[in-house]
Scaffold this motif. Structure first.
Motif, PDB file in Angstrom:
ATOM      1  N   VAL A  57       4.905  -1.057  -8.588  1.00  0.00           N
ATOM      2  CA  VAL A  57       6.032  -1.811  -8.034  1.00  0.00           C
ATOM      3  C   VAL A  57       5.506  -2.823  -7.018  1.00  0.00           C
ATOM      4  N   ALA A  58       4.629  -2.389  -6.141  1.00  0.00           N
ATOM      5  CA  ALA A  58       4.054  -3.307  -5.145  1.00  0.00           C
ATOM      6  C   ALA A  58       3.298  -4.444  -5.845  1.00  0.00           C
ATOM      7  N   ASN A  59       2.519  -4.108  -6.860  1.00  0.00           N
ATOM      8  CA  ASN A  59       1.738  -5.124  -7.580  1.00  0.00           C
ATOM      9  C   ASN A  59       2.640  -6.111  -8.323  1.00  0.00           C
ATOM     10  N   SER A  60       3.793  -5.645  -8.753  1.00  0.00           N
ATOM     11  CA  SER A  60       4.704  -6.522  -9.511  1.00  0.00           C
ATOM     12  C   SER A  60       5.315  -7.609  -8.629  1.00  0.00           C
ATOM     13  N   HIS A  61       5.237  -7.459  -7.320  1.00  0.00           N
ATOM     14  CA  HIS A  61       5.810  -8.430  -6.385  1.00  0.00           C
ATOM     15  C   HIS A  61       4.790  -9.453  -5.886  1.00  0.00           C
ATOM     16  N   LEU A  62       3.555  -9.365  -6.357  1.00  0.00           N
ATOM     17  CA  LEU A  62       2.550 -10.330  -5.922  1.00  0.00           C
ATOM     18  C   LEU A  62       2.883 -11.704  -6.486  1.00  0.00           C
ATOM     19  N   THR A  63       2.636 -12.726  -5.699  1.00  0.00           N
ATOM     20  CA  THR A  63       2.977 -14.091  -6.133  1.00  0.00           C
ATOM     21  C   THR A  63       1.747 -14.958  -6.383  1.00  0.00           C
ATOM     22  N   SER A  64       0.570 -14.452  -6.036  1.00  0.00           N
ATOM     23  CA  SER A  64      -0.660 -15.218  -6.215  1.00  0.00           C
ATOM     24  C   SER A  64      -1.720 -14.321  -6.832  1.00  0.00           C
ATOM     25  N   ASN A  65      -2.573 -14.931  -7.645  1.00  0.00           N
ATOM     26  CA  ASN A  65      -3.646 -14.132  -8.267  1.00  0.00           C
ATOM     27  C   ASN A  65      -4.761 -13.799  -7.282  1.00  0.00           C
ATOM     28  N   GLU A  66      -4.617 -14.244  -6.039  1.00  0.00           N
ATOM     29  CA  GLU A  66      -5.602 -13.932  -5.012  1.00  0.00           C
ATOM     30  C   GLU A  66      -5.118 -12.855  -4.043  1.00  0.00           C
ATOM     31  N   GLU A  67      -3.864 -12.415  -4.205  1.00  0.00           N
ATOM     32  CA  GLU A  67      -3.345 -11.347  -3.352  1.00  0.00           C
ATOM     33  C   GLU A  67      -3.941 -10.017  -3.774  1.00  0.00           C
ATOM     34  N   LYS A  68      -4.129  -9.159  -2.780  1.00  0.00           N
ATOM     35  CA  LYS A  68      -4.779  -7.865  -3.007  1.00  0.00           C
ATOM     36  C   LYS A  68      -3.883  -6.935  -3.826  1.00  0.00           C
ATOM     37  N   LEU A  69      -4.469  -6.339  -4.877  1.00  0.00           N
ATOM     38  CA  LEU A  69      -3.781  -5.343  -5.697  1.00  0.00           C
ATOM     39  C   LEU A  69      -3.789  -3.986  -5.013  1.00  0.00           C
ATOM     40  N   GLN A  70      -2.733  -3.226  -5.218  1.00  0.00           N
ATOM     41  CA  GLN A  70      -2.724  -1.828  -4.810  1.00  0.00           C
ATOM     42  C   GLN A  70      -3.467  -1.061  -5.909  1.00  0.00           C
ATOM     43  N   PRO A  71      -4.531  -0.353  -5.575  1.00  0.00           N
ATOM     44  CA  PRO A  71      -5.302   0.348  -6.609  1.00  0.00           C
ATOM     45  C   PRO A  71      -4.521   1.523  -7.187  1.00  0.00           C
ATOM     46  N   LEU A  72      -4.817   1.836  -8.441  1.00  0.00           N
ATOM     47  CA  LEU A  72      -4.205   2.965  -9.117  1.00  0.00           C
ATOM     48  C   LEU A  72      -5.141   4.170  -9.071  1.00  0.00           C
ATOM     49  N   LEU A  73      -4.570   5.349  -9.279  1.00  0.00           N
ATOM     50  CA  LEU A  73      -5.334   6.592  -9.274  1.00  0.00           C
ATOM     51  C   LEU A  73      -5.575   7.067 -10.693  1.00  0.00           C
ATOM     52  N   SER A  74      -6.677   7.743 -10.884  1.00  0.00           N
ATOM     53  CA  SER A  74      -6.982   8.355 -12.175  1.00  0.00           C
ATOM     54  C   SER A  74      -6.024   9.512 -12.419  1.00  0.00           C
ATOM     55  N   LEU A  75      -5.445   9.570 -13.614  1.00  0.00           N
ATOM     56  CA  LEU A  75      -4.553  10.682 -13.945  1.00  0.00           C
ATOM     57  C   LEU A  75      -5.343  11.964 -14.160  1.00  0.00           C
ATOM     58  N   LYS A  76      -6.649  11.828 -14.369  1.00  0.00           N
ATOM     59  CA  LYS A  76      -7.497  12.995 -14.614  1.00  0.00           C
ATOM     60  C   LYS A  76      -7.980  13.646 -13.319  1.00  0.00           C
ATOM     61  N   ALA A  80      -8.852   7.510  -6.504  1.00  0.00           N
ATOM     62  CA  ALA A  80      -8.858   6.074  -6.794  1.00  0.00           C
ATOM     63  C   ALA A  80      -9.835   5.775  -7.925  1.00  0.00           C
ATOM     64  N   ILE A  81      -9.425   4.882  -8.815  1.00  0.00           N
ATOM     65  CA  ILE A  81     -10.276   4.510  -9.945  1.00  0.00           C
ATOM     66  C   ILE A  81     -11.411   3.637  -9.438  1.00  0.00           C
ATOM     67  N   GLU A  82     -12.618   4.010  -9.817  1.00  0.00           N
ATOM     68  CA  GLU A  82     -13.808   3.259  -9.391  1.00  0.00           C
ATOM     69  C   GLU A  82     -13.799   1.847  -9.985  1.00  0.00           C
ATOM     70  N   LYS A  83     -14.243   0.898  -9.198  1.00  0.00           N
ATOM     71  CA  LYS A  83     -14.374  -0.504  -9.591  1.00  0.00           C
ATOM     72  C   LYS A  83     -13.049  -1.109 -10.036  1.00  0.00           C
ATOM     73  N   PHE A  84     -11.961  -0.624  -9.433  1.00  0.00           N
ATOM     74  CA  PHE A  84     -10.646  -1.187  -9.716  1.00  0.00           C
ATOM     75  C   PHE A  84     -10.637  -2.626  -9.200  1.00  0.00           C
ATOM     76  N   PRO A  85     -10.055  -3.567  -9.956  1.00  0.00           N
ATOM     77  CA  PRO A  85     -10.074  -4.968  -9.505  1.00  0.00           C
ATOM     78  C   PRO A  85      -9.319  -5.144  -8.186  1.00  0.00           C
ATOM     79  N   GLY A  86      -9.878  -5.967  -7.315  1.00  0.00           N
ATOM     80  CA  GLY A  86      -9.262  -6.206  -6.014  1.00  0.00           C
ATOM     81  C   GLY A  86      -8.066  -7.132  -6.096  1.00  0.00           C
ATOM     82  N   THR A  87      -8.137  -8.102  -7.017  1.00  0.00           N
ATOM     83  CA  THR A  87      -7.051  -9.061  -7.227  1.00  0.00           C
ATOM     84  C   THR A  87      -6.832  -9.217  -8.725  1.00  0.00           C
ATOM     85  N   SER A  88      -5.729  -9.851  -9.091  1.00  0.00           N
ATOM     86  CA  SER A  88      -5.466 -10.022 -10.526  1.00  0.00           C
ATOM     87  C   SER A  88      -6.476 -10.969 -11.176  1.00  0.00           C
ATOM     88  N   LYS A  89      -7.014 -11.909 -10.406  1.00  0.00           N
ATOM     89  CA  LYS A  89      -8.017 -12.800 -11.013  1.00  0.00           C
ATOM     90  C   LYS A  89      -9.324 -12.054 -11.297  1.00  0.00           C
TER      91      LYS A  89
END
Length: 132
Positions: A57-76, A80-89
């Motif tokens: 939900v937080a990530n869906s409100h980002l307006t720029s590809n340079e804004e920081k993503l909220q990292p997701l967690l591994s379901l396993k 936190a998922i390793e090497k998760f992208p910092g931004t959408s770019k």
């Protein structure tokens, strides 16, 4: 006759009862461990799903590809998922192996071309498939 029959049956019943009660106890312990582990796995996955939904939900409100993503967690693992992208770019900078790894940690579909997998990752993160 009943005196001879009864003492002979009593030790057998006692031995049989002791064996029967010990076996379910050991089996119950193993089954309890399995059930406990299964419950822990389910709890870990449920907590990760909930945290990921909040992050999406937080990530869906980002307006720029340079804004920081909220990292997701591994379901396993629930971590936190390793090497998760910092931004959408940064999604485009990930190797295909990393895209697959992240999708795998999210238990998401990993079929399709490289572009399809990147779109699936964007959607899993909470972004639009095709950036506007």
């Amino acid at each position: 006759m009943s005196t001879t029959s009864t003492p002979a049956k009593t030790p057998l019943k006692q031995t049989g009862q002791a064996t029967k009660s010990a076996a379910p106890s050991a089996a119950g312990s193993v089954a309890g461990d399995d059930a406990s582990k299964a419950l822990e796995k389910l709890e870990t996955k449920t907590k990760a799903v909930n945290a990921n939904n909040v992050a999406r939900v937080a990530n869906s409100h980002l307006t720029s590809n340079e804004e920081k993503l909220q990292p997701l967690l591994s379901l396993k693992t629930g971590k936190a998922i390793e090497k998760f992208p910092g931004t959408s770019k940064d999604i485009d900078k990930l190797s295909l192996t990393m895209v697959d790894s992240i999708l795998n940690n999210l238990e998401a579909d990993r079929t399709g071309s490289e572009a399809t997998k990147r779109e699936k990752l964007r959607i899993q993160i909470g972004l639009r498939a095709h950036p506007a």
